[in-house]
Design a protein around this motif. Structure first.
Motif, short mmCIF file in Angstrom:
data_model
loop_
_atom_site.label_atom_id
_atom_site.label_comp_id
_atom_site.label_asym_id
_atom_site.label_seq_id
_atom_site.Cartn_x
_atom_site.Cartn_y
_atom_site.Cartn_z
N CYS A 1 0.83 -1.21 0.00
CA CYS A 1 0.00 0.00 0.00
C CYS A 1 0.86 1.26 0.00
N SER A 2 1.92 1.27 0.78
CA SER A 2 2.77 2.46 0.83
C SER A 2 3.51 2.66 -0.49
N ASP A 3 3.85 1.57 -1.17
CA ASP A 3 4.47 1.69 -2.49
C ASP A 3 3.50 2.29 -3.51
N ALA A 4 2.21 2.00 -3.36
CA ALA A 4 1.20 2.47 -4.31
C ALA A 4 0.74 3.89 -4.02
N CYS A 5 0.96 4.37 -2.81
CA CYS A 5 0.46 5.70 -2.43
C CYS A 5 1.25 6.79 -3.13
N PRO A 6 0.57 7.62 -3.95
CA PRO A 6 1.30 8.64 -4.71
C PRO A 6 1.75 9.83 -3.87
N VAL A 7 1.21 9.99 -2.67
CA VAL A 7 1.57 11.14 -1.84
C VAL A 7 2.30 10.75 -0.56
N ASP A 8 2.71 9.50 -0.46
CA ASP A 8 3.43 9.00 0.73
C ASP A 8 2.66 9.26 2.02
N ALA A 9 1.35 9.02 1.98
CA ALA A 9 0.53 9.21 3.16
C ALA A 9 0.50 7.98 4.05
N ILE A 10 1.08 6.87 3.61
CA ILE A 10 1.09 5.63 4.40
C ILE A 10 2.50 5.40 4.90
N VAL A 11 2.61 5.25 6.21
CA VAL A 11 3.93 5.05 6.81
C VAL A 11 3.96 3.72 7.54
N GLY A 12 5.12 3.12 7.57
CA GLY A 12 5.32 1.85 8.25
C GLY A 12 6.45 1.11 7.58
N ALA A 13 7.15 0.30 8.34
CA ALA A 13 8.28 -0.45 7.83
C ALA A 13 7.85 -1.86 7.43
N HIS A 14 8.70 -2.51 6.64
CA HIS A 14 8.43 -3.88 6.21
C HIS A 14 8.27 -4.79 7.42
N GLN A 15 7.21 -5.59 7.42
CA GLN A 15 6.86 -6.53 8.48
C GLN A 15 6.37 -5.84 9.76
N PHE A 16 6.06 -4.56 9.67
CA PHE A 16 5.48 -3.83 10.80
C PHE A 16 4.18 -3.18 10.34
N MET A 17 3.34 -2.89 11.32
CA MET A 17 2.05 -2.28 11.05
C MET A 17 2.22 -0.94 10.32
N HIS A 18 1.29 -0.65 9.42
CA HIS A 18 1.28 0.61 8.69
C HIS A 18 0.12 1.46 9.17
N THR A 19 0.23 2.76 8.96
CA THR A 19 -0.86 3.66 9.29
C THR A 19 -0.93 4.76 8.24
N VAL A 20 -2.06 5.42 8.18
CA VAL A 20 -2.29 6.48 7.19
C VAL A 20 -2.21 7.83 7.88
N LEU A 21 -1.45 8.74 7.30
CA LEU A 21 -1.40 10.12 7.78
C LEU A 21 -2.61 10.84 7.18
N ALA A 22 -3.60 11.08 8.01
CA ALA A 22 -4.86 11.66 7.53
C ALA A 22 -4.64 13.01 6.86
N SER A 23 -3.70 13.79 7.33
CA SER A 23 -3.48 15.11 6.75
C SER A 23 -2.88 15.03 5.34
N GLU A 24 -2.30 13.89 4.97
CA GLU A 24 -1.68 13.74 3.66
C GLU A 24 -2.53 12.95 2.67
N CYS A 25 -3.43 12.12 3.16
CA CYS A 25 -4.23 11.23 2.31
C CYS A 25 -5.17 12.05 1.42
N THR A 26 -5.16 11.75 0.12
CA THR A 26 -6.03 12.44 -0.83
C THR A 26 -7.29 11.65 -1.16
N GLY A 27 -7.41 10.45 -0.63
CA GLY A 27 -8.59 9.64 -0.91
C GLY A 27 -8.62 9.03 -2.29
#
Length: 164
Positions: free
Chosen positions: A119-145
């Motif tokens: 998901c983070s690789d697909a996000c065009p605005v880098d709104a998804i953060v998280g490392a490989h094999q660790f939980m990811h989360t979405v930065l609401a202020s950056e997400c464009t929907g």
């Protein structure tokens, strides 16, 4: 042997001159105004403007098919810059996305996330953060929907919620 080297050099020089003249006289394939408009857009490729990416939207603006206020990630600042470049009156940012996307926000169910990073690789605005094999989360202020994170997720742990 020197004659052959001299002949090849003269042919190369002549070909270079012909190509140089042709490059100056023939129209270029690239539309400079479309390139300039494209450079002003945020390059999120989110499709919220109703076009599949920033370059097609730029081409539509230049051809007059689209208004300059359809880019939510660019905001009012981008509308102002486009208006200045094109000599148009600045329009208020469109309140509804031109595509079928509404004011949505990606949310990751952290208990299901496997940390695959698709998901983070697909996000065009880098709104998804998280490392490989660790939980990811979405930065609401950056997400464009844009919903581009949904298809690559192998465990369907991402959902879209109304951001209003």
């Amino acid at each position: 042997m020197w004659l052959a080297v001299l002949l090849i050099t003269l042919i190369a020089l002549f070909a270079g001159l012909v190509l140089s003249v042709a490059a100056r006289r023939l129209p270029s394939d690239s539309n400079d105004l479309v390139d300039t408009v494209n450079d002003l857009l945020p390059q999120t490729q989110c499709a919220q403007c109703g076009y599949p990416g920033c370059r097609p939207y730029a081409a539509a603006i230049v051809s007059g098919e689209a208004e300059i206020n359809l880019c939510p990630p660019g905001g009012d600042e981008t509308v102002q810059r486009l208006a200045g470049l094109l000599g148009k009156e600045p329009l208020p940012l469109a309140t509804e996305p031109a595509s079928d996307m509404k004011h949505s926000l990606a949310v990751i169910d952290e208990s299901l996330c496997i940390g695959c990073t698709h998901c983070s690789d697909a996000c065009p605005v880098d709104a998804i953060v998280g490392a490989h094999q660790f939980m990811h989360t979405v930065l609401a202020s950056e997400c464009t929907g844009c919903e581009l994170c949904l298809p690559p997720c192998p465990v369907d742990c991402i959902s879209m919620v109304d951001a209003r």
